[in-house]
Design a protein around this motif. Structure first.
Motif, PDB file in Angstrom:
ATOM      1  N   PHE A 194       0.960  -1.208   0.196  1.00  0.00           N
ATOM      2  CA  PHE A 194      -0.158   0.025   0.133  1.00  0.00           C
ATOM      3  C   PHE A 194       0.822   1.452  -0.109  1.00  0.00           C
ATOM      4  O   PHE A 194       1.702   1.278   0.739  1.00  0.00           O
ATOM      5  CB  PHE A 194      -1.037   0.217   1.298  1.00  0.00           C
ATOM      6  N   ASN A 195       0.639   2.065  -1.084  1.00  0.00           N
ATOM      7  CA  ASN A 195       1.503   3.430  -0.895  1.00  0.00           C
ATOM      8  C   ASN A 195       0.528   4.566  -0.663  1.00  0.00           C
ATOM      9  O   ASN A 195      -0.407   4.771  -1.325  1.00  0.00           O
ATOM     10  CB  ASN A 195       1.843   3.775  -2.479  1.00  0.00           C
ATOM     11  N   ASP A 196       0.832   5.282   0.719  1.00  0.00           N
ATOM     12  CA  ASP A 196      -0.128   6.102   1.185  1.00  0.00           C
ATOM     13  C   ASP A 196       0.020   7.217   0.136  1.00  0.00           C
ATOM     14  O   ASP A 196      -1.087   8.198   0.050  1.00  0.00           O
ATOM     15  CB  ASP A 196       0.305   6.408   2.576  1.00  0.00           C
ATOM     16  N   SER A 197       1.060   7.823  -0.191  1.00  0.00           N
ATOM     17  CA  SER A 197       1.217   9.189  -1.020  1.00  0.00           C
ATOM     18  C   SER A 197       0.369   9.008  -2.123  1.00  0.00           C
ATOM     19  O   SER A 197      -0.237   9.890  -2.736  1.00  0.00           O
ATOM     20  CB  SER A 197       2.823   9.361  -1.387  1.00  0.00           C
ATOM     21  N   LYS A 198       0.503   7.692  -2.936  1.00  0.00           N
ATOM     22  CA  LYS A 198      -0.466   7.616  -4.092  1.00  0.00           C
ATOM     23  C   LYS A 198      -1.830   7.129  -3.959  1.00  0.00           C
ATOM     24  O   LYS A 198      -2.655   7.104  -5.024  1.00  0.00           O
ATOM     25  CB  LYS A 198       0.443   6.666  -5.078  1.00  0.00           C
ATOM     26  N   PHE A 240      -6.754  -5.052  -6.447  1.00  0.00           N
ATOM     27  CA  PHE A 240      -6.292  -3.765  -6.474  1.00  0.00           C
ATOM     28  C   PHE A 240      -7.243  -3.146  -5.409  1.00  0.00           C
ATOM     29  O   PHE A 240      -8.512  -3.464  -5.537  1.00  0.00           O
ATOM     30  CB  PHE A 240      -6.398  -3.259  -7.626  1.00  0.00           C
ATOM     31  N   VAL A 241      -6.719  -2.129  -4.478  1.00  0.00           N
ATOM     32  CA  VAL A 241      -7.431  -1.512  -3.746  1.00  0.00           C
ATOM     33  C   VAL A 241      -7.032   0.051  -3.936  1.00  0.00           C
ATOM     34  O   VAL A 241      -5.831   0.402  -3.978  1.00  0.00           O
ATOM     35  CB  VAL A 241      -7.240  -1.831  -2.183  1.00  0.00           C
ATOM     36  N   HIS A 242      -8.183   0.846  -3.732  1.00  0.00           N
ATOM     37  CA  HIS A 242      -7.965   2.225  -3.734  1.00  0.00           C
ATOM     38  C   HIS A 242      -8.483   3.007  -2.381  1.00  0.00           C
ATOM     39  O   HIS A 242      -9.228   2.437  -1.828  1.00  0.00           O
ATOM     40  CB  HIS A 242      -8.529   2.922  -5.145  1.00  0.00           C
ATOM     41  N   GLN A 243      -7.715   4.207  -2.234  1.00  0.00           N
ATOM     42  CA  GLN A 243      -8.159   4.820  -0.982  1.00  0.00           C
ATOM     43  C   GLN A 243      -9.621   5.356  -0.892  1.00  0.00           C
ATOM     44  O   GLN A 243     -10.201   5.302   0.130  1.00  0.00           O
ATOM     45  CB  GLN A 243      -7.334   6.026  -0.726  1.00  0.00           C
ATOM     46  N   ASN A 244     -10.122   5.379  -2.178  1.00  0.00           N
ATOM     47  CA  ASN A 244     -11.749   5.715  -2.054  1.00  0.00           C
ATOM     48  C   ASN A 244     -12.454   4.518  -1.400  1.00  0.00           C
ATOM     49  O   ASN A 244     -13.692   4.457  -1.376  1.00  0.00           O
ATOM     50  CB  ASN A 244     -12.164   5.904  -3.587  1.00  0.00           C
ATOM     51  N   ALA A 299      -8.216   3.575   7.779  1.00  0.00           N
ATOM     52  CA  ALA A 299      -6.820   3.501   7.002  1.00  0.00           C
ATOM     53  C   ALA A 299      -6.211   2.096   7.239  1.00  0.00           C
ATOM     54  O   ALA A 299      -6.039   1.449   8.342  1.00  0.00           O
ATOM     55  CB  ALA A 299      -6.038   4.653   7.729  1.00  0.00           C
ATOM     56  N   ILE A 300      -5.465   1.740   6.248  1.00  0.00           N
ATOM     57  CA  ILE A 300      -4.528   0.522   6.197  1.00  0.00           C
ATOM     58  C   ILE A 300      -3.077   0.767   6.161  1.00  0.00           C
ATOM     59  O   ILE A 300      -2.815   1.775   5.562  1.00  0.00           O
ATOM     60  CB  ILE A 300      -5.076  -0.444   5.512  1.00  0.00           C
ATOM     61  N   LYS A 301      -2.217  -0.221   6.336  1.00  0.00           N
ATOM     62  CA  LYS A 301      -0.696  -0.295   5.994  1.00  0.00           C
ATOM     63  C   LYS A 301      -0.461  -1.514   5.567  1.00  0.00           C
ATOM     64  O   LYS A 301      -1.277  -2.353   5.872  1.00  0.00           O
ATOM     65  CB  LYS A 301       0.009   0.497   7.125  1.00  0.00           C
ATOM     66  N   GLU A 302       0.717  -1.601   5.037  1.00  0.00           N
ATOM     67  CA  GLU A 302       1.148  -3.056   4.849  1.00  0.00           C
ATOM     68  C   GLU A 302       0.974  -4.143   6.070  1.00  0.00           C
ATOM     69  O   GLU A 302       1.233  -3.815   7.081  1.00  0.00           O
ATOM     70  CB  GLU A 302       2.390  -2.985   4.034  1.00  0.00           C
TER      71      GLU A 302
END
Length: 151
Positions: free
Chosen positions: A97-101, A116-120, A125-128
């Protein structure tokens, strides 16, 4: 007086050219005699029988007809069982997961495929390496994870 300009090799070449011309003319005449241009449509058709062999006779439509009773015909589609909403929820681990993108991928525990997962599509909030539950939805480029929650 002078010698003749024609030599033995020139005569041989002329003979070969003449022979070639005659052969070519003969082949052309054979093609014209055996051509299919004057044939009718019925003579050019070919049929395939039930065994896959090519024949020139059309199949007999009365042969091998099956009689079907009107009562045996079912019209419509059988009802499908309602899908339980709990079956749509999958479990997996966030592999990237890339927080900036704002995008990443989730590894499904059951099928081992990456989704695939998008922040929408995030609820929390998730992280690796987080364990998550999610639903899958068909997107323009493949499967997308939506309603992603921490497990």
């Amino acid at each position: 007086m002078g010698r003749s300009q024609e030599t033995f090799s020139k005569k041989e070449k002329e003979k070969k050219k003449l022979k070639k011309r005659q052969d070519k003319e003969q082949k052309r005449e054979e093609r014209m005699a055996n051509s299919d241009k004057g044939k009718g449509l019925d003579e050019m058709l070919a049929y395939v029988d039930e065994f896959g062999n090519i024949t020139d006779t059309p199949p007999d439509p009365t042969k091998k007809k099956k009689e079907i009773k009107q009562e045996d015909i079912q019209i419509g589609v059988a009802k499908q069982a309602e899908i339980d909403p709990a079956d749509l929820i999958r479990k997996g681990t966030v592999s990237f997961f890339n927080d900036s993108k704002g995008y990443g991928f989730i590894q499904d525990h059951v099928t081992q495929e990456r989704v695939f997962v998008h922040q929408n599509g995030l609820v929390n909030a998730i992280k690796e390496n987080d364990r998550v539950t999610f639903e899958v939805e068909k997107g323009p480029k493949g499967l997308n994870a939506v309603n992603v929650k921490l497990a």
